[in-house]
Design a protein around this motif. Sequence first.
Motif, PDB file in Angstrom:
ATOM      1  N   ARG A 229       0.804  -1.225   0.000  1.00  0.00           N
ATOM      2  CA  ARG A 229       0.000   0.000   0.000  1.00  0.00           C
ATOM      3  C   ARG A 229       0.839   1.280   0.000  1.00  0.00           C
ATOM      4  NH1 ARG A 229      -3.200  -0.595   5.121  1.00  0.00           N
ATOM      5  NH2 ARG A 229      -2.077  -2.550   5.479  1.00  0.00           N
ATOM      6  N   LEU A 230       2.138   1.169   0.299  1.00  0.00           N
ATOM      7  CA  LEU A 230       2.998   2.348   0.370  1.00  0.00           C
ATOM      8  C   LEU A 230       3.982   2.412  -0.798  1.00  0.00           C
ATOM      9  CD1 LEU A 230       3.619   2.470   4.221  1.00  0.00           C
ATOM     10  CD2 LEU A 230       1.934   3.718   2.870  1.00  0.00           C
ATOM     11  N   GLY A 231       3.648   1.722  -1.869  1.00  0.00           N
ATOM     12  CA  GLY A 231       4.450   1.833  -3.083  1.00  0.00           C
ATOM     13  C   GLY A 231       5.552   0.790  -3.188  1.00  0.00           C
ATOM     14  N   ALA A 232       6.371   0.956  -4.219  1.00  0.00           N
ATOM     15  CA  ALA A 232       7.421  -0.021  -4.506  1.00  0.00           C
ATOM     16  C   ALA A 232       8.557   0.017  -3.495  1.00  0.00           C
ATOM     17  CB  ALA A 232       7.972   0.217  -5.909  1.00  0.00           C
ATOM     18  N   LEU A 233       8.773   1.172  -2.866  1.00  0.00           N
ATOM     19  CA  LEU A 233       9.845   1.333  -1.859  1.00  0.00           C
ATOM     20  C   LEU A 233      11.201   0.891  -2.418  1.00  0.00           C
ATOM     21  CD1 LEU A 233       7.993   0.038   1.339  1.00  0.00           C
ATOM     22  CD2 LEU A 233       8.087   2.355   0.431  1.00  0.00           C
ATOM     23  N   ASP A 234      11.465   1.336  -3.629  1.00  0.00           N
ATOM     24  CA  ASP A 234      12.703   0.948  -4.310  1.00  0.00           C
ATOM     25  C   ASP A 234      13.710   2.096  -4.368  1.00  0.00           C
ATOM     26  OD1 ASP A 234      11.305   2.572  -6.015  1.00  0.00           O
ATOM     27  OD2 ASP A 234      11.288   1.174  -7.709  1.00  0.00           O
ATOM     28  N   TRP A 235      13.600   3.052  -3.435  1.00  0.00           N
ATOM     29  CA  TRP A 235      14.403   4.267  -3.498  1.00  0.00           C
ATOM     30  C   TRP A 235      15.526   4.316  -2.463  1.00  0.00           C
ATOM     31  CZ3 TRP A 235      12.864   5.576   1.295  1.00  0.00           C
ATOM     32  CH2 TRP A 235      11.528   5.344   1.653  1.00  0.00           C
ATOM     33  N   ALA A 236      15.780   3.212  -1.772  1.00  0.00           N
ATOM     34  CA  ALA A 236      16.869   3.194  -0.788  1.00  0.00           C
ATOM     35  C   ALA A 236      18.179   2.774  -1.440  1.00  0.00           C
ATOM     36  CB  ALA A 236      16.537   2.247   0.358  1.00  0.00           C
TER      37      ALA A 236
END
Length: 332
Positions: A296-303
């Motif tokens: 629900r909080l997106g792909a979270l692929d930005w770390a």
Amino acid sequence: MRALVYTGPESLEMRNVPDAEPATDELLVRVEAVGICGSDMHAYLGHDERRPAPLILGHEAAGSIVQGPRTGERVTVNPLVACGVCRACIEGRANLCPDRQIISMPPREGAFATHLAIPARNVVTVPEHVSSVKASLAEPMACGWHAVGLAERILQRSLSSSACLVLGGGAIGLGAALVLESRGAGEIWIAETNSERRSTVSGAGNFRVFDPAEPGSGPKGGAIDLVVDAVGIEATRASASAAAKPGGVIVHIGLGQATGGLDIRRMTLQEITFIGTYTYTPTDFRDTAHAIFDGRLGALDWAEERPLEDGPGAFAEIHAGRVGAPKTILRP
């Protein structure tokens, strides 16, 4: 065990340290991912008297249990350890427990290490399809989850009809924006000065990302229903005071500077609500973790990921403003 130890202002060293030893009600977790937080940076710069050297920093952790009946279970860690019996804890507000502790602050060492001892009640099980890196984002994103929840109780309108502004595109600010998006906020602006980070944040959700140093690039003054200050310095508080519309809400998460910036006269005359928000409740943390697991909080692929041994360089580059990723994750 091996650990990245804060030894003094702008000084971190990899060291062999005594093994983490869990108490009777605690688990031993092998740390697989741990984020660098703004509070870690404050300590690294010598600006946090609560974190004296030598100390193992780091509190945004996920890993696997390696001792006891739950061995092998993958978990994400709530770093706030509360007493469980005071009024705040009984009311479900353990983040306000007067006896609360947090890993990375004495007497509890942090998670920039191969292993961590943590009470069993402080972990949430991570499903197999979620990586430890994504699971470690539960801690910073829970701050935004809690902040948005506080604001929703005060706003005189639904989020779907609200214009929202997030100051700061780091993990906490971006996390707050993703929470707002997941709850149907009508319009979401994000102010971020780092050009590389603006590019990353723009791709993370349906946001209007701008450089606050560029005149006329952001929303008009007095047009925002909800402002989330995820930086917390004099300049961002001044921006928040100017941006909020009459009857609006400012939620203050950042701890960059202790004083200055608020336009108290305008806030009083325009009935603008200011809410200070500290971390999250245990329920907030669990709900955030499950929102991550459910997508629900997106792909979270930005770390950005780095080995723990690269920690000293990562801290130095973050301090120098050379890191564009909203979050740097160290992998022990």
